[in-house]
Design an enzyme around this catalytic site. Structure first.
Site, PDB file in Angstrom:
ATOM      1  N   ASN A 175      -6.906   9.249  13.879  1.00 33.03           N
ATOM      2  CA  ASN A 175      -7.329   9.888  12.622  1.00 33.03           C
ATOM      3  C   ASN A 175      -6.159  10.611  11.971  1.00 33.03           C
ATOM      4  O   ASN A 175      -5.885  11.780  12.276  1.00 33.03           O
ATOM      5  CB  ASN A 175      -8.498  10.844  12.878  1.00 33.03           C
ATOM      6  CG  ASN A 175      -9.793  10.116  13.139  1.00 33.03           C
ATOM      7  OD1 ASN A 175      -9.908   9.373  14.114  1.00 33.03           O
ATOM      8  ND2 ASN A 175     -10.775  10.295  12.272  1.00 33.03           N
TER       9      ASN A 175
ATOM     10  N   TYR B  27     -14.809  -3.189   9.424  1.00 37.27           N
ATOM     11  CA  TYR B  27     -13.445  -2.691   9.258  1.00 37.27           C
ATOM     12  C   TYR B  27     -12.640  -2.922  10.530  1.00 37.27           C
ATOM     13  O   TYR B  27     -11.512  -3.437  10.487  1.00 37.27           O
ATOM     14  CB  TYR B  27     -13.462  -1.204   8.904  1.00 37.27           C
ATOM     15  CG  TYR B  27     -12.094  -0.563   8.924  1.00 37.27           C
ATOM     16  CD1 TYR B  27     -11.139  -0.897   7.974  1.00 37.27           C
ATOM     17  CD2 TYR B  27     -11.748   0.369   9.905  1.00 37.27           C
ATOM     18  CE1 TYR B  27      -9.879  -0.323   7.988  1.00 37.27           C
ATOM     19  CE2 TYR B  27     -10.494   0.945   9.932  1.00 37.27           C
ATOM     20  CZ  TYR B  27      -9.560   0.600   8.973  1.00 37.27           C
ATOM     21  OH  TYR B  27      -8.310   1.156   9.004  1.00 37.27           O
TER      22      TYR B  27
ATOM     23  N   THR C 255     -10.179   0.487   3.450  1.00 38.51           N
ATOM     24  CA  THR C 255     -10.462   1.360   4.588  1.00 38.51           C
ATOM     25  C   THR C 255     -11.841   1.984   4.445  1.00 38.51           C
ATOM     26  O   THR C 255     -12.378   2.102   3.351  1.00 38.51           O
ATOM     27  CB  THR C 255      -9.399   2.469   4.700  1.00 38.51           C
ATOM     28  OG1 THR C 255      -9.394   3.237   3.487  1.00 38.51           O
ATOM     29  CG2 THR C 255      -8.020   1.890   4.926  1.00 38.51           C
TER      30      THR C 255
ATOM     31  N   GLY D  57       0.826  -1.205   0.000  1.00 38.22           N
ATOM     32  CA  GLY D  57       0.000   0.000   0.000  1.00 38.22           C
ATOM     33  C   GLY D  57       0.858   1.252   0.000  1.00 38.22           C
ATOM     34  O   GLY D  57       0.439   2.314   0.450  1.00 38.22           O
TER      35      GLY D  57
ATOM     36  N   ILE E 135      -0.236   7.416   3.755  1.00 40.19           N
ATOM     37  CA  ILE E 135       0.852   7.317   4.721  1.00 40.19           C
ATOM     38  C   ILE E 135       2.055   6.620   4.108  1.00 40.19           C
ATOM     39  O   ILE E 135       3.205   7.026   4.318  1.00 40.19           O
ATOM     40  CB  ILE E 135       0.392   6.568   5.988  1.00 40.19           C
ATOM     41  CG1 ILE E 135      -0.861   7.219   6.576  1.00 40.19           C
ATOM     42  CG2 ILE E 135       1.500   6.552   7.029  1.00 40.19           C
ATOM     43  CD1 ILE E 135      -1.499   6.429   7.710  1.00 40.19           C
TER      44      ILE E 135
ATOM     45  N   SER F 167      -5.417   0.139  13.620  1.00 42.99           N
ATOM     46  CA  SER F 167      -6.365   1.251  13.714  1.00 42.99           C
ATOM     47  C   SER F 167      -7.008   1.318  15.089  1.00 42.99           C
ATOM     48  O   SER F 167      -7.216   0.292  15.750  1.00 42.99           O
ATOM     49  CB  SER F 167      -7.462   1.062  12.657  1.00 42.99           C
ATOM     50  OG  SER F 167      -8.538   1.950  12.864  1.00 42.99           O
TER      51      SER F 167
ATOM     52  N   GLY G 122      -0.145   4.774  -1.271  1.00 45.94           N
ATOM     53  CA  GLY G 122      -1.216   5.463  -0.562  1.00 45.94           C
ATOM     54  C   GLY G 122      -0.722   6.625   0.273  1.00 45.94           C
ATOM     55  O   GLY G 122       0.452   7.019   0.221  1.00 45.94           O
TER      56      GLY G 122
END
Length: 375
Positions: free
Chosen positions: A212, A183, A82, A10, A15, A122, A13
């Site tokens: 967040n 999720y 996500t 990923g 981050i 998360s 993306g």
């Protein structure tokens, strides 16, 4: 630290791309595996990446994973679907990508002889988290709020003993995990798989629970994630910004460069091995405050509607305890929300892209996952 060969799943993306730039700047060899999902990257993706090796493939592609992991010492695992709302009805896709994809990555990493896995988890694993009832002097944990109560406009979590509104406690790594969304379930499954495979195959693992994350580079295409993107699109056009529930939902917004600091400090750091660490600021901001700050940042007259609508799976308050992060890494994020928001807005103005916010809301409403309180 000596030059290291690092895989970022990923990595194109939000981050992951920030991390790639930082790692390459510091002399590491970076390999990126990403499927360039149109919902995240748009129909004509042009990821902002440094000169690095790229493999454009899905994390469930075993052959691509084998190629990507050749000679890799450290793996940063970001590849995932996500979005809380979408996960509630695209259950199979979320479980396939997030759970099965992680299992396949771990299996391949162990076979390839990788040394460390850093998992991007998360705060969704906590659900609503823990609360204190001042009346009963009781601490309790809950996963999700009652839809029946929210239909009546009762937004705060109530004490199961006396029924009075309870006070949310910061989410610490010791807070029981009771995810309120599909999720969140898949992120917890990722943690469980990573921890177990690490033990079985003698892999060093570090699991970072992001709160967040925001800042320049976050997807402006995806309507299912990032309330800041939705608020920016509407506020910058001078439109009404809708805030769900009563506007008092609180979130811990952590700036992307601070998150990258934590990720970098975790690499090869034996104090981070075997650790689960929150990555947040320890400071909560209500969504009503976020909307007000967004209008200030775009220099528009505030037009905010507190609608009384709510999404099943959203939690009421999510603020991190960062004590363990400070102890393990000697670091805590420091960027003030107002400062970080201004940087996000300046970037978003230069990279503005429409997203199907109304379509996403219609999809949720059609499945009774987005509702309005009957008060």
């Amino acid at each position: 630290m000596a030059s290291t060969r690092i895989l970022i799943t990923g990595g194109a993306g939000f981050i992951g791309s920030h991390l790639a730039w930082r790692l390459q700047r510091d002399g590491h060899t970076v390999v990126i595996l990403d499927n360039l999902l149109p919902q995240v990257h748009g129909d004509n993706p042009s990821p902002n990446l440094p000169e690095c090796e790229t493999i454009w493939a899905d994390v469930r592609d075993a052959e691509a994973l084998t190629r990507a992991l050749k000679g890799v010492q450290v793996v940063y695992h970001f590849a995932a679907e996500t979005g809380v709302g979408q996960s509630q009805y695209e259950v199979g896709r979320y479980v396939s990508v997030n759970t099965y994809g992680t299992a396949l990555l771990l299996e391949t990493a162990a076979a390839a002889g990788a040394g460390q896995i850093v998992l991007a988890s998360s705060r969704a694993v906590y659900g609503e988290g823990s609360f204190h009832c001042p009346s009963c002097n009781q601490v309790f944990t809950t996963g999700s709020r009652s839809a029946n109560a929210m239909d009546q406009g009762k937004w705060e979590v109530s004490c199961p003993q006396c029924g009075n509104a309870a006070v949310p406690l910061p989410m610490s790594e010791d807070t029981p995990t009771r995810p309120a969304s599909i999720y969140g379930v898949t992120k917890l499954q990722q943690e469980q798989l990573t921890s177990t495979v690490g033990d079985v195959h003698n892999l060093s693992v570090t699991m970072l629970r992001f709160f967040n994350v925001y800042g320049p580079g976050q997807s402006l295409h995806n309507p299912y994630v990032g309330v800041l993107g939705t608020f920016f699109r509407r506020a910058s056009r001078g439109e009404t910004v809708e805030v769900y529930e009563d506007g008092a939902m609180s979130r811990d917004f952590v700036f992307v460069s601070d998150v990258v600091d934590a990720l970098q400090l975790a690499m090869g750091n034996d104090r981070a091995f075997g650790q689960v660490l929150n990555v947040g600021t320890g400071q909560g901001v209500t969504l009503l405050e976020v909307a007000s700050e967004m209008f200030r940042a775009v220099a528009k007259t505030p037009d905010i509607q507190v609608s009384g609508r709510y999404r099943l799976g959203d939690v009421r308050h999510a603020v991190a305890s960062v004590t363990r992060l400070e102890e393990a890494l000697g670091f805590a994020p420091r960027t003030p929300f107002v400062e970080g928001l201004q940087q996000f807005v300046e970037w978003a103005r230069a990279n503005h892209s429409d997203a199907a916010d109304d379509v996403a809301e219609d999809q949720l409403a059609a499945r009774a996952l987005l509702r309005k309180a009957r008060v």
